[in-house]
Structures are given as C-alpha cells and as structure tokens.
Design an enzyme around this catalytic site. Sequence first.
Site, mmCIF file in Angstrom:
data_model
loop_
_atom_site.group_PDB
_atom_site.id
_atom_site.type_symbol
_atom_site.label_atom_id
_atom_site.label_comp_id
_atom_site.label_asym_id
_atom_site.label_seq_id
_atom_site.Cartn_x
_atom_site.Cartn_y
_atom_site.Cartn_z
ATOM 1 N N TYR A 61 8.223 -21.494 11.683
ATOM 2 C CA TYR A 61 7.202 -20.597 12.224
ATOM 3 C C TYR A 61 7.175 -20.848 13.724
ATOM 4 O O TYR A 61 6.939 -21.970 14.162
ATOM 5 C CB TYR A 61 5.875 -20.970 11.576
ATOM 6 C CG TYR A 61 4.691 -20.077 11.882
ATOM 7 C CD1 TYR A 61 4.262 -19.132 10.950
ATOM 8 C CD2 TYR A 61 3.970 -20.211 13.054
ATOM 9 C CE1 TYR A 61 3.145 -18.338 11.207
ATOM 10 C CE2 TYR A 61 2.855 -19.414 13.306
ATOM 11 C CZ TYR A 61 2.456 -18.486 12.376
ATOM 12 O OH TYR A 61 1.349 -17.694 12.618
ATOM 13 N N GLY A 110 0.789 -1.230 0.000
ATOM 14 C CA GLY A 110 0.000 0.000 0.000
ATOM 15 C C GLY A 110 0.817 1.273 0.000
ATOM 16 O O GLY A 110 0.252 2.368 0.003
#
Lengths: 551, 551
Positions: B451, B262
């Site tokens: 993770y 963005g």
Amino acid sequence: MVERRRKFYAWGFEDQAATAEEMAPVLDTWHRIFGTDRFEVMPAPTLETIDMRPPRITAIPAAFREICRQDRYERALHAYGRSFLDSARMFRGDFTRAPDVVAYPRTEAEVQALIDWASDIDAAVIPFGGGSSVVGGVNPEIDGNYSGVITIDMWYMNRVLEVDQVSRSARVQAGIYGPDLEKQLKEHSLTLRHFPQSFELSTLGGWIATRAAGHFASNATYIDDYVEGIRMVTPEGVTESRRLPASGAGPSPDRYVMGTEGSAGIITEAWIRVLNRPRHKVGATLVFDDYYRAAEAVRAISQAGLQPDNCRLIDALEARLTKSYDGDKPILVLGYESAHYPVDHLLKLTVELCAEYGGAPVERSERPEERSAVAGQWRNAFIRGPYYREHMTARGICRETFETAVPWSGFAELHDSVIRTVDEAIRRVTGRPGTVTCRFTHIYPNGPAPYFTFHCLPERARMDAQCMEIKSAAYDAVMKAGGTITHHHAVGRLHMPWYVEQRPKLIGNAFAAAKRALDPAGIMNPGVIVTEEAIAAWRRAPANHEAVAAS
Amino acid sequence: MVERRRKFYAWGFEDQAATAEEMAPVLDTWHRIFGTDRFEVMPAPTLETIDMRPPRITAIPAAFREICRQDRYERALHAYGRSFLDSARMFRGDFTRAPDVVAYPRTEAEVQALIDWASDIDAAVIPFGGGSSVVGGVNPEIDGNYSGVITIDMWYMNRVLEVDQVSRSARVQAGIYGPDLEKQLKEHSLTLRHFPQSFELSTLGGWIATRAAGHFASNATYIDDYVEGIRMVTPEGVTESRRLPASGAGPSPDRYVMGTEGSAGIITEAWIRVLNRPRHKVGATLVFDDYYRAAEAVRAISQAGLQPDNCRLIDALEARLTKSYDGDKPILVLGYESAHYPVDHLLKLTVELCAEYGGAPVERSERPEERSAVAGQWRNAFIRGPYYREHMTARGICRETFETAVPWSGFAELHDSVIRTVDEAIRRVTGRPGTVTCRFTHIYPNGPAPYFTFHCLPERARMDAQCMEIKSAAYDAVMKAGGTITHHHAVGRLHMPWYVEQRPKLIGNAFAAAKRALDPAGIMNPGVIVTEEAIAAWRRAPANHEAVAAS
C-alpha cells in the site's frame, strides 16, 4: 494412444484391481447389510458385447487424425463418469450415447483447433479430465440438435511447467492427474495437498472446473482458494487471468470460471498456490455416546477457530460398515499437520473441547509419524472405495452417495429428514430395507457439510432407475431443509433440476448470458450449468448435419 | 431527512473534527516534509458558493416525494467520494455533476420502486452506502445520454434483522454503517471484526459490492469470505441466493455479485458469518535493519501458516511520518487474537521466526489487554487519517494512496519501480520533491498487498489534474510489474482504464453480457465495471429526456 489404459467400465487402470484380501471385509459388510451371502454375480461388460451406435461424425480432418480416436474402447471409456448410476448402465451394456470422437490434444493450440472444428461442424464438445464425475458431468447425454459429440481428453497435457519457489506457486497443465501432480511437485519439495476422493483419477483442470474439495487439506477446502490464475480456451479464443495472490478488481474472473464445468471453455493451465510438505502431523480418534452431542462438539471446534486439517464425524452405522469402529457409537477422526511448527497443542485443545461434549479418545498416536489404526482403516476405505464399485454393481448392490452443506441451526432437521426420507424411499422403491449413514466431510464455523451414503438392493433390470428414484427423494429433502444440492460433487447433468431450483433465477439468466458471450454457438458441454433450453433460445440454426457426416 | 448530518465536502459528521491537539503532530509532519510551515489556507467550500446546475429531473412522482431530496446540501453530499481528487474538486467548488435526485428508501420495496422509476424515465442510478469511495465509485461522472442521475442512499436500511446464534450468523440490512453494525451485534455478544479504514463511514452493502478488505481481522481478509447469502434489487427484480456455509453448485452467485459495485443492482441485505468477541489479544512491534530482509520475514511468517490477525510492515519513512517509530528503520506491527484460546504461543513463534531475519522487539505488551504504544500510535493515525484530509487540501497538500498485490517473486521489482516512478513523477509534475512510502496491509503465502502513500505540493489551480498525472504513472508501473490495479480500493470510475487492461478481454465480454441480463437498460452505475462504451452498444434508444423533465 494412451499407453497405460484405464478400465472402460470401472474405476482405475487395467492393471489395477481390488485384491481378494481387500474384498473379503467389504463382501462381509454387504452380507451383513442384506442378511445374505448369495449374490448372483453379473459378468462385466466387454467391448464386444456392449451396445454402441456408429459414430455420427465420420469425416475427421487430416490435421486431427493423429489425435482423434473412434474405436470402441475409447468411445466406451468416455461414455460415462463413475457413479453407481453410470456403473449400472455400463453393466447393462448401454453405450448408445458414447461420444462420436475422442480427441487427445497435446497442446493448447490443438485444443483451440479442435473447438474451432467442433464449431464448424456444429458438434457438442465435452471436456474430459479424469472422467471421475459422479454427476454425469462428462456423459454425452445431450438432447439438442448437434451433429455429434467430440470428447476432448486432456490426458497429454500433464506437466508442471514452472515453479516459483519464492512465491510457493506453480504453473501446471490442466490434464495432470492427482498422483502425477504430487510426484512432480515433490521434485521441488512442494505439495498441493488437495485430496478429493477421486484423487487418483481426477485432474487439476477437472478440480478447478468443478470446484473440487480436498480432504486432509491444510488450510482451505476448495481448490478455488489455491488458484492464482487460469488459462481457458473458449470458442471465442483464449482467456487468461493475471496471476495474483489476491485482487479486489471487480468480480473475480477466476471465480466466474470455477464452477462452469466445461460449459464456457476448456481450462488448459493454471497458476496454483502450493505448500511446503508437512513435517508435523498428529491425529486422534474420539468416540461419543450421542450423535448430536458429537455434532455439537464439531461445531464448537470450528467456532473456536481451531479448524483441524481433518475433522470427520462418522455416525455409528457408517463406522461399523467401514470397519472404522465396532462399538455402535459415532466417532470423530481428527488430524492436524504443519510444515513448520508442532501442532500437538492444537490437537490437545481440540480433544479437551470434545471432552466437554462427552468425547473420549479411542486410541491416539503418541508419536507424530504413527498413524492411528482407526484413522488409517477409515482412510484406506476412503481411497480404495471406488475400486469396489464394479464388484458391487456386479452383485446388484446399489451404493450411492450425496452430500450437502447447511447452517448449523438447520443441521439436525436436515439430517433427520434425509435419513428418514432415504430409509423410506429404499423400502418403497426396492421393497426391502437398506442402510443410510452420514459423515461430515468438511466443517465451517457456520455449518457442516454432511455426506450421506446409502446401500440398497434394487431390481436388477432397473438398478439405475430405482437408484435415481431414491436419490430424487433425497435431493428433494435436502433442498427442502435448506441445504445446497452439492457441496463438492458439482452439478453435472444429474443435479441440474435441483441446481436450477437453488440458483437465483436472475443469476441463472446472467450466467446464461455470460456463457453466450464465450460460446455463442452453445457447443460447450451443453446442458451443464446452463440448461439446454436456455441455449436453444439463442443457438444458431443447426448446420446440415447429414452433410457434415458425409463430407 | 438525515438527522445527524454528514459533512458534505469532507470526512465525518458535522459534529466531528480533528482537534487542534490531534492536528499539531500532523502539521509538524507536513512542515518537515516540505521544509516550510507557511501554507496558505484555502477556505472550505460552502453550500452558497459552490457551483451546481439545477436538477435535470424535476418531476418527482408523488409516491417518492417524501423520500427524495433535491436541495443543495443533499446533492452536494452525494456528488463525490472521499479521495484527494474528490477533495480537491470540492474545494474548488465544482459540484456541477451532482446527482439530480437523492433518494432515501426505507424498504426494499421502495428501492425496487425507485429503480423502476429510473428505468421509466431513463435515469442512471448510483447506489450509495457511506460514500467513502476513493475511486469515484459514487461520482455521477456519467457521459452517456441519460435523463439524469438518481443517487439511492441506503442510510435508513440499517438494522440487524436476525441473529442465528447456533450458526454464528446474522441477517443484516445493507445500509448499516460499521460502528452501528458492531453495536447491534454486540448486543448479541457477537462481532464481524471487519475493519476497513473507512469503517466509520462505510456500509455492509458497500463492503460487499466493492469486495472490501478488513484490517485487524480474524481469519479472512475480504468481506467475501463472510458472506453466506445476498439479496439484491435489479431492474429485472429481486435476486436472493440461498444462505449456505459453503456450496459447490456452479459458479458462486455471491462471488459474481461481489465486485459488481452497483453495476448490476443494489444489495439490500445479506446473511453474514459473525464471530464471538475476542478475549485473547497479543501484539508486538519489531524493528529491522533492512527493508527487504523484513519483507522476507513477513514472507516466512505467511508461508509458515502463522497468519497473524495483524501483520503490517511499515517502511522507515512511513514509520517516521506517522510517528510510529523515529529510528529510521522499518517496523513490523504484529497482532494475534482469539475468542477461545490463548494465542501467546503464536506470537512467540512469529517473533522467533523474525529474529532469523534480524527483527528485534521494539516494545511488547506483556499483558494481553495492554496495547503497545507504537502499535497504538499507528492505529490511531490509521482510523483518524481521513479526518485530516480537509486540512491538507485546504493547505494545498496532496496526500494520496494506491495499493496492489503481487506474487512475492515480483515484489522487490514492483516496489522499486513504483517508488522510483512516483518520486520522479512528483518532481516532474509539481516541480519539487515529495515523499512516497510503502506498507503491507495484507499478506498471503504467495504474495503481499503493498500500500503506497505519497505527499506532494501540486499547483493550487490544478491539484486534481497533477495528482492524477502522478497516480497514472504509478498505476502504469504497478500494471507493468504484474500487480493488480487494486487489492481492496475497488475499481470505481478512477481505475476503469487499468481494470479493463487487467481483466481478460473475454471475461469482460461475459461480465457485460451478465450485466445486460440484469440491467437491460444499462442504468445501474454506468461506467463502473462495465464500460459506458459496452453499455452503449446495447442500450435502448434514449427516451425523450426533455419530456421527462417537463412531465
């Protein structure tokens, strides 16, 4: 400087040439295409007769004298890539735009020092790997006001520096040629298996800079997917990305570097992902009655997720011209390979799928180590093809190629339009018919990468201009039909007008701004990726170039 | 404006919640971890009690009144993403940095008009998809001197616009949520099969902007590899890349856009490659005696080119905590799927390979449509996990995750260092022990994507600060061990310091320059990808913000 010398006007090294035995069938093809066996053979250019101006850069700093060359051979060798357009100009003896200096750095520090020197004297820099560009990527055809052109040949930076067996990765210098890379990796029982047609005369750095695509490749098409990290020297200094198997941290730094084609800096080394050597190989060649049915079969294969390591649809005429198949029908050459497990079942599934589209085996190797004669014939022509160029040009025969990629839904229209456009352009421009054929070099679930080859007999004095006229018509047709201006030949100087048309304008502005951040003086391979016009808008006032030359 | 309302302070919609039945085993886990079943439960924040300043932008142009909201609910909903850090701040009632305006454009023209308005009044713009960021990507934590913050929520741009069955591709609006995308594709018997954990509350545009990674995905990990073309609105106008299956024309425009999060513009639609729905599915769960031997098995699988669609190594503690396996041993959850051909042989090869490393089946579905109970248990926890967050935060339990990728050769060292660092940090910061566990979410031939999940009991008044102290230590350890700061959680505001450390400095300069070309006023998601410091260096003098507010 370079012990084993490359031919300055043709493909390969001076000790290499197409044999008479090899040339016989090729000559036969040309005779058949043009209905004549009477080609006047032009003499090859010689260093003595070619046209070359004196170098504009005359003062080589003492530190660089050992690694810089200005003799006619070196300047001629670095004046062109290896397209037909290049070949035609070389046969005409036009070496007027040869680089002024050819530098052979041995270390990254020397690369940086050379770029710093170029900045100081406001010379343009052209990075040079194997010089196999077919799009003018290394041609010093630069209009801007530079003091001269320094071509930096990465020849000596040719080693595999480090192998990480656990991660199946290697750190490699950018100037390494394909065969040398495979040879050094083989010592570790590893392979990259990245085989562009230019394999013998192209380098890892060149592949990365131009986003090369491999053939007979396991897994991915583009070299992009094998790159873990890149080191690059820019006018602002060295940049190195972290070596990683994957990362989601912002836009990929490597993906920005890949495709800059030397316009942002010179890649000096890279970490690449390598493979174990394949032990299981199977192949088959199928023949189809109908070309578009065959294309449908290829689409079905790709969308089924079968993804062969080789999947090459060759149209009837190209199969005949390359002596791959003489039955006036399209053929599909298939191959699977693996280092780890048998792949027969994948080939079987694929052949079964093809049967639904009318595909029938021509011949098939029953034992994995055996090559199909048809596939072998085609592959030989593929790797040896570039060696025939000088013989063609000498006979005034233009053989050129261009390639694209397009969604499946647009393929038939693009194919028909391009074939018709080129066929017509050949007749209009040269006044007589030629050939235009198509094969798929790569396939994706969402579209193929068609590769077109045309032959024509242009006017001897205007071979390059007439060839370019035909190519321009072809490129316009490709763009109009929704294709890309290049799937894997890169942009160079040749494709720039169409690339600019294809590239979103705002992204073009962003790339220009990014280049400026790395190359504020605008000296790196000017006119490639970022237009010379865009560079001129920010480039500092040119130095006093006369003073440079005389200093 | 939005009929079915999302919870402003937690995961999901207001009509959704974890059931008591669902929570029982989760609560049991927390009791076991911390040796207590006595958690004081904090009340959830309410719109009435949260701390929020009046909007700084008060003059909404008439044209936008219908699509702009400034009520407490909308501003609160858009004040945070969905990490534990966000949750802790929300439970504390701190909504002081909520956006000043929330806009819901219905068309691309409205997106452009909103950005133009933001430019006019010098407001920062935050693009908002599903708001599932766990890295502060949508948090209006902006230090620069802007007149205010306008969050643009893409909620209404949620349609599949066009399907190309031949090319297995679809043109889709960026604001579509995961389930809605799959539902609309299903009408065409197609699927994207891109399943990030945030699937239910994240959007296609968000996935592309942040380079999301899918789980249980056929073929590629990252959404990047499914994108054919992107349309994006920037302050300089709309940019659209040509829709192509592949292209080697310069640096990929899409690869530059992907990862900008963005900071360059708002993605409004994309052409994506889709798949036929899988018909063949097989899975197995294996148990190993030794964690590092299990990791070796995973490496062998990936390097053999077997590449399962699901390959998830879960350490012993995490298997126990998620109730996947209670035997105090690591487990490996495997899955293969295909729309076209049986994949049993691939699973068989993989299980055989694992046996060489001591892997033994726990249980295996014999019929393709049957799910392994173990795999099912784990998957359920995975998709439902985000719904448990509010219950944890209310009890003062910090459960946070972070993830990375690293070459195989560096994995053991990274793993040990991170586990040790986090374990120590938890004790040091919170004064009592917690847990830290690891699983692989993705694997590559050259390295895994580990993770990490940790649980701890921070001081109630300083939950976010203490959590961040632990995370900072973890990030430092990841970076020191050669990992990336993120494999797929993106950069946002949270990861910026480490991202800047990881990113080559010169490439950072290039990206900043590229942003400036698209966003000269520096209003797009400031501080994400390009630092606020870099933006401040070129940003125009701020407008008279008081005048804007009063006009």
